[in-house]
Structures are given as C-alpha cells and as structure tokens.
Design an enzyme around this catalytic site. Structure first.
Site, mmCIF file in Angstrom:
data_model
loop_
_atom_site.group_PDB
_atom_site.id
_atom_site.type_symbol
_atom_site.label_atom_id
_atom_site.label_comp_id
_atom_site.label_asym_id
_atom_site.label_seq_id
_atom_site.Cartn_x
_atom_site.Cartn_y
_atom_site.Cartn_z
ATOM 1 N N LYS A 59 30.514 51.630 40.469
ATOM 2 C CA LYS A 59 31.569 50.826 39.849
ATOM 3 C C LYS A 59 30.958 49.757 38.948
ATOM 4 O O LYS A 59 29.994 49.086 39.326
ATOM 5 C CB LYS A 59 32.444 50.163 40.909
ATOM 6 C CG LYS A 59 33.645 49.414 40.321
ATOM 7 C CD LYS A 59 34.372 48.595 41.369
ATOM 8 C CE LYS A 59 34.957 49.451 42.450
ATOM 9 N NZ LYS A 59 35.797 48.654 43.393
ATOM 10 N N GLU B 58 39.814 52.341 37.739
ATOM 11 C CA GLU B 58 40.772 51.733 38.659
ATOM 12 C C GLU B 58 41.354 50.498 37.998
ATOM 13 O O GLU B 58 40.790 49.969 37.039
ATOM 14 C CB GLU B 58 40.119 51.388 39.989
ATOM 15 C CG GLU B 58 39.001 50.367 39.906
ATOM 16 C CD GLU B 58 38.280 50.174 41.221
ATOM 17 O OE1 GLU B 58 38.108 49.010 41.643
ATOM 18 O OE2 GLU B 58 37.886 51.178 41.843
ATOM 19 N N ASN B 59 42.490 50.049 38.508
ATOM 20 C CA ASN B 59 43.086 48.823 37.979
ATOM 21 C C ASN B 59 42.410 47.607 38.593
ATOM 22 O O ASN B 59 41.951 47.637 39.733
ATOM 23 C CB ASN B 59 44.592 48.787 38.247
ATOM 24 C CG ASN B 59 44.952 49.102 39.689
ATOM 25 O OD1 ASN B 59 44.534 50.111 40.248
ATOM 26 N ND2 ASN B 59 45.752 48.238 40.300
ATOM 27 N N ALA B 60 42.360 46.514 37.829
ATOM 28 C CA ALA B 60 41.720 45.297 38.305
ATOM 29 C C ALA B 60 42.680 44.404 39.081
ATOM 30 O O ALA B 60 42.265 43.663 39.973
ATOM 31 C CB ALA B 60 41.133 44.518 37.120
ATOM 32 N N LEU B 61 43.963 44.456 38.725
ATOM 33 C CA LEU B 61 44.984 43.616 39.350
ATOM 34 C C LEU B 61 46.144 44.499 39.810
ATOM 35 O O LEU B 61 46.310 45.619 39.322
ATOM 36 C CB LEU B 61 45.487 42.567 38.346
ATOM 37 C CG LEU B 61 44.443 41.589 37.804
ATOM 38 C CD1 LEU B 61 45.042 40.731 36.706
ATOM 39 C CD2 LEU B 61 43.873 40.722 38.913
ATOM 40 N N THR C 37 36.644 49.308 35.741
ATOM 41 C CA THR C 37 37.865 48.598 36.118
ATOM 42 C C THR C 37 38.626 48.104 34.882
ATOM 43 O O THR C 37 38.194 48.286 33.756
ATOM 44 C CB THR C 37 37.535 47.390 37.007
ATOM 45 O OG1 THR C 37 36.732 46.464 36.257
ATOM 46 C CG2 THR C 37 36.761 47.807 38.238
ATOM 47 N N HIS D 181 28.113 44.667 50.567
ATOM 48 C CA HIS D 181 28.373 43.264 50.233
ATOM 49 C C HIS D 181 29.330 42.654 51.250
ATOM 50 O O HIS D 181 29.951 43.363 52.046
ATOM 51 C CB HIS D 181 28.966 43.155 48.828
ATOM 52 C CG HIS D 181 30.294 43.841 48.675
ATOM 53 N ND1 HIS D 181 30.422 45.218 48.629
ATOM 54 C CD2 HIS D 181 31.569 43.362 48.562
ATOM 55 C CE1 HIS D 181 31.686 45.550 48.499
ATOM 56 N NE2 HIS D 181 32.409 44.439 48.455
ATOM 57 N N HIS E 243 35.998 40.899 30.576
ATOM 58 C CA HIS E 243 36.583 40.945 29.235
ATOM 59 C C HIS E 243 36.743 39.573 28.596
ATOM 60 O O HIS E 243 37.096 39.490 27.425
ATOM 61 C CB HIS E 243 37.948 41.624 29.303
ATOM 62 C CG HIS E 243 38.896 40.961 30.265
ATOM 63 N ND1 HIS E 243 38.931 41.286 31.603
ATOM 64 C CD2 HIS E 243 39.813 39.982 30.088
ATOM 65 C CE1 HIS E 243 39.851 40.533 32.198
ATOM 66 N NE2 HIS E 243 40.396 39.732 31.295
ATOM 67 N N ARG F 113 46.147 48.454 45.372
ATOM 68 C CA ARG F 113 45.723 49.026 46.625
ATOM 69 C C ARG F 113 46.941 49.312 47.445
ATOM 70 O O ARG F 113 48.022 48.797 47.155
ATOM 71 C CB ARG F 113 44.783 48.015 47.288
ATOM 72 C CG ARG F 113 44.610 48.038 48.741
ATOM 73 C CD ARG F 113 43.689 46.968 49.308
ATOM 74 N NE ARG F 113 42.616 46.451 48.507
ATOM 75 C CZ ARG F 113 41.354 46.879 48.567
ATOM 76 N NH1 ARG F 113 41.061 47.850 49.400
ATOM 77 N NH2 ARG F 113 40.448 46.343 47.807
ATOM 78 N N ASP G 152 40.889 39.660 48.222
ATOM 79 C CA ASP G 152 40.309 39.739 49.565
ATOM 80 C C ASP G 152 41.215 39.027 50.562
ATOM 81 O O ASP G 152 41.459 37.819 50.427
ATOM 82 C CB ASP G 152 38.918 39.098 49.598
ATOM 83 C CG ASP G 152 37.881 39.911 48.835
ATOM 84 O OD1 ASP G 152 38.198 41.058 48.460
ATOM 85 O OD2 ASP G 152 36.762 39.410 48.626
ATOM 86 N N GLU H 293 30.226 46.103 42.900
ATOM 87 C CA GLU H 293 30.004 46.464 41.499
ATOM 88 C C GLU H 293 28.561 46.222 41.105
ATOM 89 O O GLU H 293 27.873 45.375 41.678
ATOM 90 C CB GLU H 293 30.926 45.637 40.600
ATOM 91 C CG GLU H 293 32.397 45.847 40.896
ATOM 92 C CD GLU H 293 33.297 44.794 40.289
ATOM 93 O OE1 GLU H 293 34.498 45.081 40.116
ATOM 94 O OE2 GLU H 293 32.813 43.681 40.003
ATOM 95 N N ASP I 212 36.450 51.796 52.156
ATOM 96 C CA ASP I 212 35.198 51.042 52.229
ATOM 97 C C ASP I 212 34.588 51.198 53.611
ATOM 98 O O ASP I 212 35.266 50.973 54.627
ATOM 99 C CB ASP I 212 35.444 49.549 51.977
ATOM 100 C CG ASP I 212 35.801 49.239 50.543
ATOM 101 O OD1 ASP I 212 34.881 49.122 49.724
ATOM 102 O OD2 ASP I 212 37.006 49.102 50.251
#
Length: 522
Positions: A369, A457-460, A416, A168, A374, A493, A176, A261, A128
């Site tokens: 992104k 990418e994975n969300a978690l 994601t 952002h 869901h 990450r 975060d 996103e 980033d």
C-alpha cells in the site's frame, strides 16, 4: 466573488461531484462558477435552495442563482459500465474484531454482516493480522487462534480473503477506533533502546513502528527487524496452509511502514500534526543518522551527514521554511543529496522485506500500500511528499523508482485516495495546493506503465453516488486504448453506516458496476 462565498455554496464534499470542472477555485476566482459535467448528475442536495431563482440557460442546462452566486448544472446520463471488465470488490473488516488475546468478538453480528455483504455479491474481505496481537508476549511464540476462527467463517460464506501483515501499531490515526500496540517484548526492548523507533528532530520517538535503520541490526533479542518480519510471515503461511491451498486467500498485503503503508511516519497526530501541515523528516534515531553519515562520507562531503535544520515543523507551510520554499535548499546540491538518500532508504526497506515476503509466500500474489499525500502537490517542492519519503517534486517523478522496486518483486501496488475530488479538497484549505486527482493519475499511470497490477482503496468513508463515480472513473478509465483497469478495489470499511438501507443500496449498485454488470437504477 470571494473564496468564502464559493465555499458557502459548495459545502458538502460527500454529496457533490465536480470531476471535470471547467473552472476550479483559485485565489482570484471568476464571478460565476460554471461546471461542465459530461457524464454525471450534479446533485446539490445538502444546500438550501429555497431562495434560488431560475435564470435563462442553454438547452438542457439548469441555471440557478442565490444572492450573487451562479451555478450552471449540466445533466446527462451516467456512464454505463455494463460489459466492462470485472474488478473484484473487497471490504475491510473492523479493526477491533480480534481482541488483544487473539479472540474473535461479536461472532454472531459478524456472521450477519458478512452474509449481507455476500448477498450483494461482494467478492471478499480484507483482514489485518496484527503483529502486536499474534507475537505479543514472547519472540517466536505466535497465537493465531482468533484468525483461524474468522477465516473459517469467511470461507464458509464463500468469500475470499485479502490478508494484511500489519507490523505497525494501531491507534492515533484517522479512523482508528481501537489501540493495538507493538508486541510487549518489542516495547520492553524500546525502554532500554528507544532508538529502535523512528525519531524526529526534537527527539520524540514514534512507537507506531520500527525504524528502518534496524532492518539489518541484531537488536531484537538477537534478530534483525527483517528476520522478525520474515519469521512472522512464515509462521502465518504454515498455519494457514489450507486457506492458501483452496484459494480462499487471494492476496497478501505487506505492511511496510506507518499505517501499513510504505512511508515514513512524517505526519503523526500524536506529535501534534494537523492537516495540511508538511510534516517532519523522521531520520534522527542513531541508526539512520549513522547511515546518513556514511552516505555523506562516501559522497565526499562529510558535513552533509545531517538532516536539514531549516525544514520547519509538523504544521509549517512550505513557503514558511527555507528548505521547502520556492528556490529553497531542497533544490541545492545538499538538498538533492539528502532527499535522494532519504527516499532511497524507503525503497531499500521495501526491497529487503519484499524479498523475504516472496520467500515466505511463494506463488501467492503480494501487494504493497502506498499513501496518497495530495496536499502541497501543486507546489514546486511537494513538501509533504518529501517528508514522507517520496522524492516527487517538480520535474522529478518520485514514484517511478518505487514502482520499479515493486516490479522487481512482481508486487501489486495498492493506492489510496481514489475517491477524492480536487475541488472538494480545495474548499476547506485553498492554501494547501491540493490535487488528489493529479496525484492518482500520476501514480496509477506509473504503475500501469511498469506493467504491475494496480489496486486501490478509498482514504475516507464514502457512501454517496458521486464518490463511487470517482472511484469508477479511476477503476475503468474511459476510452483507454490499452483497456487498463484496476485489479481490485477494497472499501474502507465495514460498519453500521454502510449497512443502512440507502447506503447499502448505493454500495450494491457500485459493486455491480465494478463487476461490469448491467444496472437498472441509475
């Protein structure tokens, strides 16, 4: 069998996989849960089986019981990905590796971690570049020094770079662990004119990003928001020209909204949102209100120039609101007008910024992104998607117009939540009507049908074989007649947990399978 009993058995989402369950949990589940898993081991290593007693079963099936619970395990070999297409694997770098003075921190540790990633043949890393760091104090004064040092280290180790233009604020969202605000000079403007920020019905401002209502308004020291974004991107392109020329930078991802996103900041934790709340519409700043009023006048119904006042609050459920409930106002003439305007403004924002991105980056691949919202996906209104700006409801594909806009700019889609399994997500919140697998299927197929590259990418956080198997299923769909597959995958990450011996070994196997290599330890 009650849902609570099922939940006590199916307890750990990170160690269980039910990708093709024959029976899903419902409000009236059957007396036994039987899962047919044609290509996966079923591992229940987080549950205490000391009291389990084998019972008779068909050949090759292992059936165990605990109290009144019965689970049928079907064991078979995992899918062999040898010879399948090479899907590059990138790893997101830690959020706080560049400090607010744009200095690279913990250089030696970072080198060691990058060497470890290189040793298991990871293709590259995602970084980033934070607007709030680079253009922190004065307009058009850019400080890239920490990123130059970082990029040089990455290149020395022969790793590639995906670079995110992060417009952002960082902090306050899931995952975060640092706080990086918007540039100080932007915050100074916001003190005098708070309408530069997204605003909710109660007038609460969200400083995570600028409202799209000022994309074309000269309220940022004589510049529009789109001009500010363009000049930042152009500065990056000039500053890092050598990394573009030698192919070190393989892709630029353009941040277009909350969390980078393309979406409205409809579910901010800072304003009290908790999962699985439906969120709130974010169009109450004076600029978006003015745009809505003009749209209503052009439609010939000036009294439609207002957001709905019956859409609940951040933590409402659809059935508790008159707007989102079955047969609610979302499906009225006014509701359809508002939702079309709200979602079109999201698409128009992407269109404007991507036009500038293509000018700034010329022939470099660009990506956007899209978030995987869901929850409430199985309801008619899809309320959580609607408040985020995705006009995706029963009998209406809300992602096709977004994909068409991306196709116009030859932009890849990064989606994601590809590691999430519907049954796991249903366990804790069965009332939320979730379906991440259905959502992923819809979005990926919309993009593939439009013939644009699709990454994910994975969300978690994900460290287990079952989570990686779910990613692989989406990355390389079984028996797809067109041979479609992801263009890349980015892992969320880099951290110490990933580098632990067992987790790193599982990740290495995952990388090999994404690369289409033969593996011995399955």
């Amino acid at each position: 069998m009650a849902i609570t009993n099922a939940s006590s058995l199916l307890k750990c989402a990170t160690t269980m996989a039910f990708p093709s369950a024959a029976v899903l949990l419902s409000r009236h589940p059957p007396s036994a849960l039987q899962f047919t898993l044609p290509s996966h081991h079923l591992i229940l290593n987080s549950t205490n089986f000391t009291s389990l007693t084998p019972v008779s079963a068909a050949s090759n099936d292992s059936v165990r019981t605990s109290d009144h619970h019965q689970v049928v395990e079907t064991v078979s070999d995992e899918r062999d990905f040898a010879g399948t297409p090479h899907v590059p694997v990138y790893v997101m770098l830690p959020l706080g590796m560049i400090n607010l003075e744009c200095e690279l921190v913990d250089v030696d540790d970072l080198r060691d971690q990058l060497r470890t990633l290189k040793s298991i043949n990871v293709d590259g890393v995602m970084v980033d570049t934070w607007w709030g760091i680079v253009e922190a104090n004065e307009p058009q004064r850019y400080n890239w020094k920490g990123y130059k040092q970082l990029f040089s280290i990455v290149r020395e180790l022969d790793l590639k770079l995906q670079v995110v233009m992060s417009f952002h604020e960082c902090g306050g969202n899931v995952g975060d662990d640092v706080h990086i605000p918007l540039p100080k000079w932007i915050r100074d403007i916001g003190q005098e004119n708070p309408d530069i920020y997204f605003t909710d019905r109660d007038g609460r401002r969200n400083s995570e990003g600028l409202t799209w209502g000022i994309d074309k308004e000269r309220v940022l020291r004589g510049r529009t928001a789109v001009e500010v974004y363009f000049e930042y991107m152009r500065s990056f392109r000039v500053e890092f020209d050598e990394f573009f020329q030698d192919g070190s930078i393989t892709e630029i991802e353009i941040g277009l909204g909350a969390c980078g996103e393309l979406r409205y900041p409809s579910y901010p934790a800072k304003h009290g949102w908790e999962y699985p709340g439906i969120g709130e519409f974010q169009c109450y700043d004076k600029y978006l209100r003015k745009c809505l009023e003009k749209a209503a006048e052009a439609r010939g119904h000036s009294f439609w120039g207002r957001p709905p006042d019956n859409a609940g609050s951040y933590n409402s459920q659809p059935q508790d609101t008159r707007f989102f409930c079955d047969g609610g106002e979302y499906d009225s003439a006014y509701g359809r007008f508002f939702l079309k305007w709200y979602s079109q403004y999201l698409i128009d924002h992407g269109d404007r910024v991507l036009s500038m991105a293509n000018l700034a980056f010329e022939d470099t691949p660009i990506a956007v992104k899209l978030s995987g919202i869901h929850w409430w996906y199985k309801t008619a209104s899809h309320a959580a998607e609607l408040t985020a700006g995705f006009y995706n409801r029963a009998n209406r594909d809300g992602y096709a117009p977004i994909v068409s806009m991306l196709k116009k700019h030859e932009t890849a889609l990064n989606f994601t939540c590809v590691e999430l399994r519907t049954l796991d997500q249903q366990e804790g919140f069965p009332e939320a009507m979730v379906d991440p697998e259905g959502l992923v299927w819809q979005v990926l197929n919309a993009a593939w049908d439009a013939d644009i590259p699709v990454a994910s990418e994975n969300a978690l956080p994900c460290y287990d074989r079952q989570g990686y198997n779910k990613i692989l299923e989406h990355a390389k769909p079984r028996n797809d007649p067109d041979g479609r597959h992801l263009s890349a995958f980015t892992y969320l990450r880099l951290n110490q947990a990933l580098l632990e011996e067992h987790n790193l070994r599982e990740f290495q196997l995952f990388v090999k399978r994404m690369h289409g290599e033969a593996v011995e330890d399955l």
